[in-house]
Design an enzyme around this catalytic site. Structure first.
Site, PDB file in Angstrom:
ATOM      1  N   PRO A   2      -6.973  -7.152 -45.487  1.00  0.00           N
ATOM      2  CA  PRO A   2      -7.195  -5.943 -46.280  1.00  0.00           C
ATOM      3  C   PRO A   2      -6.006  -5.688 -47.209  1.00  0.00           C
ATOM      4  O   PRO A   2      -4.863  -5.643 -46.768  1.00  0.00           O
ATOM      5  CB  PRO A   2      -7.324  -4.843 -45.220  1.00  0.00           C
ATOM      6  CG  PRO A   2      -7.736  -5.561 -43.975  1.00  0.00           C
ATOM      7  CD  PRO A   2      -7.050  -6.896 -44.043  1.00  0.00           C
ATOM      8  N   GLU A   3      -6.293  -5.544 -48.511  1.00  0.00           N
ATOM      9  CA  GLU A   3      -5.258  -5.277 -49.488  1.00  0.00           C
ATOM     10  C   GLU A   3      -5.372  -3.824 -49.939  1.00  0.00           C
ATOM     11  O   GLU A   3      -6.124  -3.041 -49.352  1.00  0.00           O
ATOM     12  CB  GLU A   3      -5.371  -6.275 -50.642  1.00  0.00           C
ATOM     13  CG  GLU A   3      -5.156  -7.719 -50.163  1.00  0.00           C
ATOM     14  CD  GLU A   3      -5.160  -8.736 -51.288  1.00  0.00           C
ATOM     15  OE1 GLU A   3      -5.151  -8.328 -52.469  1.00  0.00           O
ATOM     16  OE2 GLU A   3      -5.173  -9.942 -50.998  1.00  0.00           O
ATOM     17  N   LYS A  58       0.096  -0.838 -48.147  1.00  0.00           N
ATOM     18  CA  LYS A  58      -1.073  -1.106 -47.302  1.00  0.00           C
ATOM     19  C   LYS A  58      -0.964  -0.412 -45.944  1.00  0.00           C
ATOM     20  O   LYS A  58      -1.664  -0.763 -45.000  1.00  0.00           O
ATOM     21  CB  LYS A  58      -1.253  -2.614 -47.137  1.00  0.00           C
ATOM     22  CG  LYS A  58      -1.626  -3.307 -48.445  1.00  0.00           C
ATOM     23  CD  LYS A  58      -1.959  -4.767 -48.280  1.00  0.00           C
ATOM     24  CE  LYS A  58      -0.732  -5.612 -48.085  1.00  0.00           C
ATOM     25  NZ  LYS A  58      -1.048  -7.066 -48.107  1.00  0.00           N
ATOM     26  N   HIS A  91     -12.502  -6.396 -29.236  1.00  0.00           N
ATOM     27  CA  HIS A  91     -11.387  -6.180 -30.163  1.00  0.00           C
ATOM     28  C   HIS A  91     -11.239  -4.726 -30.612  1.00  0.00           C
ATOM     29  O   HIS A  91     -10.471  -4.450 -31.534  1.00  0.00           O
ATOM     30  CB  HIS A  91     -11.487  -7.097 -31.381  1.00  0.00           C
ATOM     31  CG  HIS A  91     -11.803  -8.518 -31.054  1.00  0.00           C
ATOM     32  ND1 HIS A  91     -10.980  -9.292 -30.252  1.00  0.00           N
ATOM     33  CD2 HIS A  91     -12.874  -9.301 -31.396  1.00  0.00           C
ATOM     34  CE1 HIS A  91     -11.524 -10.498 -30.129  1.00  0.00           C
ATOM     35  NE2 HIS A  91     -12.658 -10.524 -30.792  1.00  0.00           N
ATOM     36  N   ARG A 110      -7.468 -10.326 -34.607  1.00  0.00           N
ATOM     37  CA  ARG A 110      -6.300 -11.206 -34.581  1.00  0.00           C
ATOM     38  C   ARG A 110      -5.036 -10.499 -34.090  1.00  0.00           C
ATOM     39  O   ARG A 110      -4.004 -11.127 -33.901  1.00  0.00           O
ATOM     40  CB  ARG A 110      -6.085 -11.816 -35.974  1.00  0.00           C
ATOM     41  CG  ARG A 110      -7.279 -12.649 -36.434  1.00  0.00           C
ATOM     42  CD  ARG A 110      -7.053 -13.292 -37.774  1.00  0.00           C
ATOM     43  NE  ARG A 110      -6.006 -14.301 -37.727  1.00  0.00           N
ATOM     44  CZ  ARG A 110      -5.610 -15.010 -38.779  1.00  0.00           C
ATOM     45  NH1 ARG A 110      -6.168 -14.798 -39.962  1.00  0.00           N
ATOM     46  NH2 ARG A 110      -4.661 -15.909 -38.661  1.00  0.00           N
ATOM     47  N   ARG A 152      14.714 -14.553 -63.605  1.00  0.00           N
ATOM     48  CA  ARG A 152      13.984 -15.007 -62.424  1.00  0.00           C
ATOM     49  C   ARG A 152      13.186 -16.263 -62.753  1.00  0.00           C
ATOM     50  O   ARG A 152      12.414 -16.299 -63.705  1.00  0.00           O
ATOM     51  CB  ARG A 152      13.045 -13.907 -61.919  1.00  0.00           C
ATOM     52  CG  ARG A 152      13.719 -12.584 -61.601  1.00  0.00           C
ATOM     53  CD  ARG A 152      14.616 -12.680 -60.385  1.00  0.00           C
ATOM     54  NE  ARG A 152      13.854 -13.005 -59.182  1.00  0.00           N
ATOM     55  CZ  ARG A 152      13.250 -12.101 -58.409  1.00  0.00           C
ATOM     56  NH1 ARG A 152      13.296 -10.810 -58.741  1.00  0.00           N
ATOM     57  NH2 ARG A 152      12.618 -12.467 -57.314  1.00  0.00           N
ATOM     58  N   ARG A 261      -0.212 -20.065 -51.239  1.00  0.00           N
ATOM     59  CA  ARG A 261      -1.460 -19.319 -51.409  1.00  0.00           C
ATOM     60  C   ARG A 261      -2.312 -19.970 -52.490  1.00  0.00           C
ATOM     61  O   ARG A 261      -1.789 -20.475 -53.483  1.00  0.00           O
ATOM     62  CB  ARG A 261      -1.186 -17.858 -51.786  1.00  0.00           C
ATOM     63  CG  ARG A 261      -0.451 -17.070 -50.719  1.00  0.00           C
ATOM     64  CD  ARG A 261      -0.126 -15.687 -51.232  1.00  0.00           C
ATOM     65  NE  ARG A 261       0.634 -14.920 -50.258  1.00  0.00           N
ATOM     66  CZ  ARG A 261       0.091 -14.121 -49.349  1.00  0.00           C
ATOM     67  NH1 ARG A 261      -1.220 -14.001 -49.291  1.00  0.00           N
ATOM     68  NH2 ARG A 261       0.848 -13.443 -48.504  1.00  0.00           N
TER      69      ARG A 261
END
Length: 271
Positions: A2-3, A58, A91, A110, A152, A261
């Site tokens: 979840p973002e 989050k 869960h 998880r 950067r 990613r």
């Protein structure tokens, strides 16, 4: 995982059910989450009502007169509002029963989520103290991104996913925002112009706003507070579309690994 849009969707969904509702019971079936659930959680919550439901990055923050409950959904967690007599499923680790006869229930297969108690100011907590601005905050601008990125060499995608730079821009939304801004995700952060950072900041806000309006993105296991999936996945322009034609130029979307990613982009539209 979840973002920000998913967490914001849940925040908006649970708020009417929990604000000003006195907690009457707390059940912890599995205390071993990412960090142990406090053994005194019941004493911190029972008899008090939450005065609000806030979001920082989050994290969900539910303050009451004694302190603040912090919830993080981890990789696969979800919060739902259920009738208090609903039998727990697999869960379902934490229940917060309310005087209305409803229960706020955390499900986390998880167990990478967190349920913690904060007695002091939430903004001083170790998990929150070093976070960057919210993407909808006035201080999140292209000029800020440009200034923070000078010198950067890391990929711009990794740069905007750094929670110290700006919070809540996860993998899906970083790919989508960079595509809309026309910036290649592998371009060095320090080689992006001020003008293009302004476009990126606006793209981040647009993508996150659209995702929130769609109820989040369901790829594996995100559902809202009522168990419904999010629908932003139906509007994704690049993420998860490897080999499919770019909606603007028709060239196949590519997928490369950046910072461990999967990153999706168009080699023609993004430079």
């Amino acid at each position: 995982m979840p973002e920000l849009p998913e967490v914001e969707t849940i925040r908006r969904g649970i708020s009417p059910w929990v604000i000003d509702q006195k907690v009457v019971a707390v059940v912890v079936r599995q205390p071993r989450l990412r960090w142990p659930v406090p053994s005194n959680l019941s004493a911190c919550l029972v008899g008090y009502a939450f005065s609000g439901v806030e979001r920082r990055a989050k994290y969900l923050l539910l303050p009451n007169p004694a302190g603040c409950l912090l919830i993080h959904l981890g990789m696969s967690g979800s919060l739902r509002i259920v009738p208090s007599d609903t039998p727990p499923a697999a869960h379902d680790h934490v229940d917060i029963a309310l005087e209305s006869g409803r229960t706020l229930r955390l499900n986390d297969p998880r167990r990478f989520g967190a349920v913690l108690w904060i007695e002091g100011r939430p903004e001083d907590h170790a998990l929150l103290a070093h976070l960057g601005p919210e993407p909808f905050a006035v201080e999140f601008t292209g000029a800020m991104l440009y200034a923070r990125s000078r010198g950067r060499k890391l990929a711009v995608k990794n740069f905007i996913m750094d929670q110290r730079i700006v919070v809540g821009v996860g993998n899906i939304y970083a790919s989508e925002a960079l595509y809309r801004a026309g910036i290649h995700p592998m371009r060095a952060a320090g080689r992006v112009s001020r003008r293009r950072y302004a476009a990126l900041a606006e793209a981040v806000r647009q993508v996150l706003t659209a995702a929130i309006e769609a109820g989040g993105t369901t790829l594996r296991d995100f559902t809202d507070e009522n168990g419904r999936p999010g629908y932003f996945s139906q509007r994704l322009l690049v993420y998860g579309r490897e080999g499919q034609p770019c909606v603007h130029c028709g060239r196949p979307i590519r997928c490369e690994t950046i910072g461990q990613r999967s990153s999706y982009f168009c080699t023609r539209c993004q430079r």
